[in-house]
Design a protein around this motif. Structure first.
Motif, PDB file in Angstrom:
ATOM      1  N   PHE A 102       0.826  -1.205   0.000  1.00  0.00           N
ATOM      2  CA  PHE A 102       0.000   0.000   0.000  1.00  0.00           C
ATOM      3  C   PHE A 102       0.865   1.261   0.000  1.00  0.00           C
ATOM      4  O   PHE A 102       0.444   2.310  -0.499  1.00  0.00           O
ATOM      5  N   ILE A 162       1.662   3.357  -3.199  1.00  0.00           N
ATOM      6  CA  ILE A 162       0.770   4.408  -3.707  1.00  0.00           C
ATOM      7  C   ILE A 162       1.455   5.770  -3.635  1.00  0.00           C
ATOM      8  O   ILE A 162       1.207   6.653  -4.465  1.00  0.00           O
ATOM      9  N   LEU A 185      -1.308  11.401  -8.708  1.00  0.00           N
ATOM     10  CA  LEU A 185      -2.206  11.847  -7.636  1.00  0.00           C
ATOM     11  C   LEU A 185      -2.415  13.354  -7.684  1.00  0.00           C
ATOM     12  O   LEU A 185      -3.521  13.845  -7.411  1.00  0.00           O
ATOM     13  N   PHE A 205     -11.744   5.716  -9.171  1.00  0.00           N
ATOM     14  CA  PHE A 205     -10.433   5.854  -8.531  1.00  0.00           C
ATOM     15  C   PHE A 205     -10.154   4.676  -7.610  1.00  0.00           C
ATOM     16  O   PHE A 205      -9.029   4.153  -7.562  1.00  0.00           O
ATOM     17  N   PHE A 206     -11.174   4.241  -6.887  1.00  0.00           N
ATOM     18  CA  PHE A 206     -11.035   3.064  -6.023  1.00  0.00           C
ATOM     19  C   PHE A 206     -10.684   1.826  -6.849  1.00  0.00           C
ATOM     20  O   PHE A 206      -9.815   1.027  -6.470  1.00  0.00           O
ATOM     21  N   ILE A 225      -7.000   2.056  -7.927  1.00  0.00           N
ATOM     22  CA  ILE A 225      -6.055   1.756  -6.845  1.00  0.00           C
ATOM     23  C   ILE A 225      -5.998   0.256  -6.578  1.00  0.00           C
ATOM     24  O   ILE A 225      -4.918  -0.311  -6.344  1.00  0.00           O
ATOM     25  N   CYS A 226      -7.148  -0.404  -6.623  1.00  0.00           N
ATOM     26  CA  CYS A 226      -7.174  -1.855  -6.391  1.00  0.00           C
ATOM     27  C   CYS A 226      -6.367  -2.596  -7.454  1.00  0.00           C
ATOM     28  O   CYS A 226      -5.599  -3.516  -7.131  1.00  0.00           O
ATOM     29  N   PHE A 257      -4.004  -1.346  -9.262  1.00  0.00           N
ATOM     30  CA  PHE A 257      -2.602  -0.959  -9.053  1.00  0.00           C
ATOM     31  C   PHE A 257      -1.951  -1.853  -8.009  1.00  0.00           C
ATOM     32  O   PHE A 257      -0.862  -2.411  -8.240  1.00  0.00           O
ATOM     33  N   ILE A 258      -2.601  -2.023  -6.884  1.00  0.00           N
ATOM     34  CA  ILE A 258      -2.048  -2.854  -5.809  1.00  0.00           C
ATOM     35  C   ILE A 258      -1.943  -4.315  -6.257  1.00  0.00           C
ATOM     36  O   ILE A 258      -0.953  -4.994  -5.971  1.00  0.00           O
ATOM     37  N   GLY A 271      -4.868   1.752 -13.848  1.00  0.00           N
ATOM     38  CA  GLY A 271      -4.242   1.170 -12.662  1.00  0.00           C
ATOM     39  C   GLY A 271      -3.152   0.171 -13.026  1.00  0.00           C
ATOM     40  O   GLY A 271      -2.076   0.144 -12.412  1.00  0.00           O
TER      41      GLY A 271
END
Length: 430
Positions: free
Chosen positions: A55, A58, A65, A100-101, A104-105, A107-108, A413
């Protein structure tokens, strides 16, 4: 509980299965609940099986960002000027925060996994595009072929939204030409090209042409191949333009070009004259009228936002031109049929600037992946060309929302994660 989730996920690849459900249902109408629940469970599995160190990655997305939160800030400020606060906040939640959520998911997910698992995800992406292309071809056959506008399971009979998926499909087939699976890429290229023909929407054809041009322009170093390819495309466009004199208004490019000289002669409320006296199609004239009225307003007031929201266009135009009804288009729709024009109206010149930088940054990092990541260079090609096709569709419709936007953010992502991984590998070598 968490240990059980990890054990089940390691054994059955639950995360990939949930992503498969998510990806395969995105180009299907009226299954939003399935998309939402599958991704929500995926996110729970992801967060339950991911160490905190991933995490922290990020933080390395500082440029992205800055761009994203700049766009978000302008959108939130626009709420104070909105004609419909509830709708603005609803669209900010659904079309900025939720995607965006998702970004990010993904991406991780990419950052934490090895090449093998990333390939599994890419296989899922390709498989889903193939399945929906085949379905679209069947829909086209059922519609008696040309000139039926096939839209798969998404918008059959219209096709504008599915056209975005068609351009993403042709992009992945071109990307496979940069791998050892060139034969598969050629086969898929033929299938996806037929799907685009079956889709039969102008924005999709324009997107395909821009994809071809971008492919030769940005991904071929041989100057002779680049010149011959671009010259061939140019000759085709010139030939098609002149031969289109004999086509109907939908594809009569020649008439559209020569009649542009009349656009300044009429106010937006009078653009129906372009249909009656100058043989422009209704869809062309109505779009031009809607775009002109926004430009006229933003020339007067370029900065102050009116409230974020694709579906506020109608009310916003009626409100700003209530004292000058001649600037209200002869035909108003709920959306501006151009995402760039829509954002210019709702967020002003600053919002449009951030949005264009937001798109440019994805193109930039995708090309970086192509140049410096030998293993996944084809993914960089896919995302770059797919984004070009998506931009083409956004120029003629309000498509930066719904499932197409979610797909765009998932790929964003993935690109960000591969970009960070590539930079880390280069830094490690140095």
């Amino acid at each position: 509980m968490i240990n059980n989730i990890k054990r089940i996920n390691d054994k059955w690849h639950l995360d990939l299965f949930l992503l498969f459900i998510f990806f395969v249902t995105l180009p299907i109408a009226k299954v939003t609940a399935i998309q939402n629940y599958s991704f929500l469970i995926f996110a729970i599995v992801l967060f339950s099986t991911t160490n905190k160190e991933f995490f922290s990655k990020i933080k390395k997305l500082k440029y992205f960002l800055f761009i994203f939160f700049g766009l978000l800030l302008i959108s939130l400020i626009s709420a104070f000027f909105s004609i419909d606060l509830k709708e603005t906040l609803s669209e900010i939640r659904g079309e900025i925060l939720k995607p965006f959520f998702v970004l990010i998911c993904l991406f991780i997910f990419i950052v934490k996994h090895n090449e093998k698992k990333i390939y599994y995800l890419i296989y899922i992406v390709i498989f889903c595009l193939v399945i929906h292309a085949m379905i679209n071809l069947f829909m086209w056959y059922e519609g008696a072929l040309w000139p039926f506008r096939a839209g798969g399971l998404l918008d059959n009979g219209g096709g504008e939204r599915f056209g975005i998926w068609a351009t993403y499909s042709i992009s992945i087939s071109i990307a496979l030409l940069f791998t050892k699976y060139k034969n598969i890429g050629i086969i898929l290229f033929i299938v996806f090209l037929l799907s685009i023909i079956g889709n039969n929407t102008r924005a999709t054809f324009i997107g395909m042409i821009l994809i071809f041009i971008s492919n030769f322009l940005f991904f071929y170093s041989n100057r002779l191949i680049k010149f011959i390819s671009l010259f061939t495309v140019l000759c085709f466009l010139v030939g098609f333009t002149f031969s289109s004199k004999n086509f109907d208004t939908r594809y009569n490019i020649y008439n559209m070009i020569i009649k542009t000289k009349f656009l300044g002669d009429y106010s937006p409320s009078e653009y129906n004259i372009l249909i009656k006296e100058h043989s422009l199609g209704h869809s062309t004239a109505s779009r031009l009228a809607m775009w002109k009225t926004v430009i006229l307003y933003r020339i007067q007031e370029p900065f102050i936002p009116l409230g974020y929201g694709r579906f506020l266009y109608n009310n916003q135009i009626n409100d700003i031109w209530k004292d000058k009804p001649e600037n209200i288009p002869y035909k108003l729709y709920g959306q501006a049929h151009n995402d760039f024009i829509s954002i210019l109206l709702s967020l002003g010149i600053f919002g449009l600037t951030f949005f264009m930088i937001f798109l440019y940054y994805l193109l930039k990092i995708s090309h970086y992946i192509f140049k410096y990541n030998k293993e996944f260079k084809f993914v960089g090609v896919f995302i770059f060309l797919g984004t070009i096709g998506y931009i083409a569709s956004m120029m003629f419709g309000s498509f930066f929302g719904d499932s197409e936007q979610l797909y765009f953010y998932t790929l964003y992502g993935i690109a960000l994660a591969l970009y960070i991984k590539t930079k880390e590998e280069i830094n490690a070598e140095n």
